[in-house]
Design a protein around this motif. Sequence first.
Motif, PDB file in Angstrom:
ATOM      1  N   ALA A 171      44.836  38.972  35.753  1.00 21.25           N
ATOM      2  CA  ALA A 171      43.765  37.993  35.564  1.00 21.25           C
ATOM      3  C   ALA A 171      43.472  37.275  36.878  1.00 21.25           C
ATOM      4  CB  ALA A 171      44.149  36.978  34.494  1.00 21.25           C
ATOM      5  N   LEU A 172      42.187  37.267  37.238  1.00 26.61           N
ATOM      6  CA  LEU A 172      41.716  36.598  38.451  1.00 26.61           C
ATOM      7  C   LEU A 172      40.466  35.790  38.134  1.00 26.61           C
ATOM      8  CD1 LEU A 172      41.765  39.565  41.022  1.00 26.61           C
ATOM      9  CD2 LEU A 172      43.530  37.805  40.718  1.00 26.61           C
ATOM     10  N   LEU A 173      40.221  34.785  38.947  1.00 22.07           N
ATOM     11  CA  LEU A 173      38.944  34.092  38.874  1.00 22.07           C
ATOM     12  C   LEU A 173      37.851  35.131  39.107  1.00 22.07           C
ATOM     13  CD1 LEU A 173      37.878  31.131  38.625  1.00 22.07           C
ATOM     14  CD2 LEU A 173      37.661  31.172  41.119  1.00 22.07           C
ATOM     15  N   ASP A 174      36.793  35.089  38.331  1.00 24.71           N
ATOM     16  CA  ASP A 174      35.738  36.100  38.417  1.00 24.71           C
ATOM     17  C   ASP A 174      34.798  35.787  39.585  1.00 24.71           C
ATOM     18  OD1 ASP A 174      34.248  38.323  37.788  1.00 24.71           O
ATOM     19  OD2 ASP A 174      33.147  37.357  36.160  1.00 24.71           O
ATOM     20  N   ARG A 175      35.397  35.731  40.782  1.00 27.09           N
ATOM     21  CA  ARG A 175      34.631  35.338  41.964  1.00 27.09           C
ATOM     22  C   ARG A 175      35.293  35.903  43.212  1.00 27.09           C
ATOM     23  NH1 ARG A 175      31.136  30.959  43.112  1.00 27.09           N
ATOM     24  NH2 ARG A 175      31.281  30.322  45.280  1.00 27.09           N
ATOM     25  N   CYS A 176      34.599  36.796  43.892  1.00 28.52           N
ATOM     26  CA  CYS A 176      35.122  37.360  45.135  1.00 28.52           C
ATOM     27  C   CYS A 176      35.226  36.264  46.194  1.00 28.52           C
ATOM     28  CB  CYS A 176      34.191  38.478  45.609  1.00 28.52           C
ATOM     29  SG  CYS A 176      34.714  39.248  47.162  1.00 28.52           S
ATOM     30  N   PRO A 177      36.289  36.268  47.001  1.00 26.29           N
ATOM     31  CA  PRO A 177      36.423  35.240  48.040  1.00 26.29           C
ATOM     32  C   PRO A 177      35.400  35.382  49.165  1.00 26.29           C
ATOM     33  CG  PRO A 177      38.188  36.850  48.242  1.00 26.29           C
ATOM     34  CD  PRO A 177      37.443  37.175  46.977  1.00 26.29           C
ATOM     35  N   HIS A 178      34.703  36.495  49.238  1.00 30.45           N
ATOM     36  CA  HIS A 178      33.736  36.743  50.303  1.00 30.45           C
ATOM     37  C   HIS A 178      32.427  35.996  50.047  1.00 30.45           C
ATOM     38  CE1 HIS A 178      30.758  39.731  52.282  1.00 30.45           C
ATOM     39  NE2 HIS A 178      31.178  38.884  53.200  1.00 30.45           N
ATOM     40  N   LYS A 179      31.656  36.438  49.073  1.00 28.89           N
ATOM     41  CA  LYS A 179      30.348  35.834  48.780  1.00 28.89           C
ATOM     42  C   LYS A 179      30.212  35.442  47.313  1.00 28.89           C
ATOM     43  CE  LYS A 179      28.220  36.643  52.817  1.00 28.89           C
ATOM     44  NZ  LYS A 179      27.409  35.764  53.597  1.00 28.89           N
ATOM     45  N   GLY A 180      31.334  35.395  46.592  1.00 29.39           N
ATOM     46  CA  GLY A 180      31.302  34.941  45.207  1.00 29.39           C
ATOM     47  C   GLY A 180      30.854  35.979  44.199  1.00 29.39           C
ATOM     48  N   GLY A 181      30.886  37.251  44.564  1.00 28.88           N
ATOM     49  CA  GLY A 181      30.476  38.315  43.642  1.00 28.88           C
ATOM     50  C   GLY A 181      31.337  38.356  42.396  1.00 28.88           C
ATOM     51  N   PRO A 182      30.776  38.818  41.277  1.00 30.10           N
ATOM     52  CA  PRO A 182      31.510  38.884  40.010  1.00 30.10           C
ATOM     53  C   PRO A 182      32.500  40.053  39.992  1.00 30.10           C
ATOM     54  CG  PRO A 182      29.319  39.797  39.723  1.00 30.10           C
ATOM     55  CD  PRO A 182      29.391  39.282  41.142  1.00 30.10           C
ATOM     56  N   LEU A 183      33.758  39.763  40.199  1.00 27.25           N
ATOM     57  CA  LEU A 183      34.775  40.816  40.241  1.00 27.25           C
ATOM     58  C   LEU A 183      34.850  41.582  38.927  1.00 27.25           C
ATOM     59  CD1 LEU A 183      37.613  39.000  42.201  1.00 27.25           C
ATOM     60  CD2 LEU A 183      35.994  40.720  43.054  1.00 27.25           C
ATOM     61  N   SER A 184      34.477  40.959  37.824  1.00 26.92           N
ATOM     62  CA  SER A 184      34.518  41.627  36.519  1.00 26.92           C
ATOM     63  C   SER A 184      33.569  42.825  36.471  1.00 26.92           C
ATOM     64  CB  SER A 184      34.162  40.649  35.397  1.00 26.92           C
ATOM     65  OG  SER A 184      32.850  40.141  35.574  1.00 26.92           O
ATOM     66  N   GLY A 227      33.279  44.864  39.068  1.00 28.11           N
ATOM     67  CA  GLY A 227      33.760  45.777  40.087  1.00 28.11           C
ATOM     68  C   GLY A 227      34.464  46.985  39.506  1.00 28.11           C
ATOM     69  N   ILE A 228      34.839  47.895  40.396  1.00 25.35           N
ATOM     70  CA  ILE A 228      35.537  49.117  40.008  1.00 25.35           C
ATOM     71  C   ILE A 228      37.036  48.903  40.199  1.00 25.35           C
ATOM     72  CG2 ILE A 228      35.883  51.560  40.560  1.00 25.35           C
ATOM     73  CD1 ILE A 228      32.933  51.567  41.482  1.00 25.35           C
ATOM     74  N   VAL A 229      37.809  49.126  39.129  1.00 19.40           N
ATOM     75  CA  VAL A 229      39.263  48.976  39.156  1.00 19.40           C
ATOM     76  C   VAL A 229      39.893  50.310  39.549  1.00 19.40           C
ATOM     77  CG1 VAL A 229      41.317  48.495  37.756  1.00 19.40           C
ATOM     78  CG2 VAL A 229      39.217  47.172  37.394  1.00 19.40           C
ATOM     79  N   PHE A 230      40.830  50.243  40.489  1.00 21.41           N
ATOM     80  CA  PHE A 230      41.588  51.432  40.885  1.00 21.41           C
ATOM     81  C   PHE A 230      42.984  50.977  41.286  1.00 21.41           C
ATOM     82  CE2 PHE A 230      39.394  49.727  44.493  1.00 21.41           C
ATOM     83  CZ  PHE A 230      40.245  49.863  45.573  1.00 21.41           C
ATOM     84  N   GLY A 231      44.003  51.652  40.723  1.00 20.04           N
ATOM     85  CA  GLY A 231      45.383  51.238  41.008  1.00 20.04           C
ATOM     86  C   GLY A 231      45.597  49.795  40.599  1.00 20.04           C
ATOM     87  N   THR A 232      46.021  48.982  41.565  1.00 21.19           N
ATOM     88  CA  THR A 232      46.194  47.546  41.311  1.00 21.19           C
ATOM     89  C   THR A 232      45.209  46.754  42.153  1.00 21.19           C
ATOM     90  OG1 THR A 232      47.975  47.460  42.936  1.00 21.19           O
ATOM     91  CG2 THR A 232      48.622  47.748  40.630  1.00 21.19           C
ATOM     92  N   SER A 233      43.983  47.279  42.271  1.00 23.01           N
ATOM     93  CA  SER A 233      42.924  46.619  43.046  1.00 23.01           C
ATOM     94  C   SER A 233      41.606  46.705  42.307  1.00 23.01           C
ATOM     95  CB  SER A 233      42.758  47.290  44.418  1.00 23.01           C
ATOM     96  OG  SER A 233      43.941  47.211  45.180  1.00 23.01           O
ATOM     97  N   VAL A 234      40.664  45.882  42.740  1.00 20.59           N
ATOM     98  CA  VAL A 234      39.287  45.947  42.248  1.00 20.59           C
ATOM     99  C   VAL A 234      38.375  45.877  43.463  1.00 20.59           C
ATOM    100  CG1 VAL A 234      39.114  43.427  41.841  1.00 20.59           C
ATOM    101  CG2 VAL A 234      37.587  44.996  40.626  1.00 20.59           C
ATOM    102  N   ALA A 235      37.306  46.673  43.441  1.00 19.33           N
ATOM    103  CA  ALA A 235      36.307  46.648  44.510  1.00 19.33           C
ATOM    104  C   ALA A 235      35.177  45.723  44.071  1.00 19.33           C
ATOM    105  CB  ALA A 235      35.772  48.048  44.781  1.00 19.33           C
ATOM    106  N   CYS A 236      34.880  44.720  44.886  1.00 18.39           N
ATOM    107  CA  CYS A 236      33.798  43.793  44.569  1.00 18.39           C
ATOM    108  C   CYS A 236      32.479  44.571  44.518  1.00 18.39           C
ATOM    109  CB  CYS A 236      33.731  42.686  45.609  1.00 18.39           C
ATOM    110  SG  CYS A 236      32.357  41.538  45.301  1.00 18.39           S
ATOM    111  N   PRO A 237      31.631  44.310  43.521  1.00 16.63           N
ATOM    112  CA  PRO A 237      30.382  45.055  43.403  1.00 16.63           C
ATOM    113  C   PRO A 237      29.340  44.692  44.460  1.00 16.63           C
ATOM    114  CG  PRO A 237      30.471  43.350  41.730  1.00 16.63           C
ATOM    115  CD  PRO A 237      31.823  43.373  42.416  1.00 16.63           C
ATOM    116  N   LEU A 238      29.496  43.575  45.146  1.00 18.57           N
ATOM    117  CA  LEU A 238      28.490  43.184  46.143  1.00 18.57           C
ATOM    118  C   LEU A 238      28.678  43.875  47.484  1.00 18.57           C
ATOM    119  CD1 LEU A 238      27.975  39.347  45.600  1.00 18.57           C
ATOM    120  CD2 LEU A 238      26.693  41.272  44.635  1.00 18.57           C
ATOM    121  N   HIS A 239      29.863  43.799  48.046  1.00 23.94           N
ATOM    122  CA  HIS A 239      30.081  44.316  49.397  1.00 23.94           C
ATOM    123  C   HIS A 239      31.303  45.209  49.507  1.00 23.94           C
ATOM    124  CE1 HIS A 239      27.646  40.599  49.935  1.00 23.94           C
ATOM    125  NE2 HIS A 239      26.931  41.458  50.624  1.00 23.94           N
ATOM    126  N   ASN A 240      31.829  45.644  48.350  1.00 23.43           N
ATOM    127  CA  ASN A 240      32.923  46.605  48.298  1.00 23.43           C
ATOM    128  C   ASN A 240      34.238  46.101  48.906  1.00 23.43           C
ATOM    129  OD1 ASN A 240      33.554  49.097  47.134  1.00 23.43           O
ATOM    130  ND2 ASN A 240      33.549  50.102  49.128  1.00 23.43           N
TER     131      ASN A 240
END
Length: 117
Positions: free
Chosen positions: A41-54, A56-69
């Motif tokens: 569970a994470l805040l649904d906000r990328c630390p970069h530009k605030g993109g919605p991590l929810s 994003g694409i989940v892989f392994g134990t990471s998520v790719a932010c949908p705004l800037h990857n």
Amino acid sequence: MKDWTVICRVDDIPVLGSRRVARPLGTDVAVFRNDQDQVFALLDRCPHKGGPLSQGIVFGTSVACPLHNWTIGLDDGCAKAPDEGCTQKFSCKVEAGRVLMDPVELATLATDTATAG
């Protein structure tokens, strides 16, 4: 000892996907499930530009932010090098097929962030 609140069933979260948990104050929380049925569970906000991590694409134990990857670690909320920054991590656990979270954390952590919208 923590009190825990049932959020949903593990099966309610798509494999390699997420589910948003609304909060009365602050940005929603994203609860992620990877292909090993681990839940994070994470805040649904990328630390970069605030993109919605929810979203994003989940892989392994990471998520790719949908705004800037940007790649964000699900276990710690931190961006992977060379990117820098972290988003708030929340405690969660799975018991008997149910996802539980700490209600105090949900009510108090990162409530000063703008609501997702």
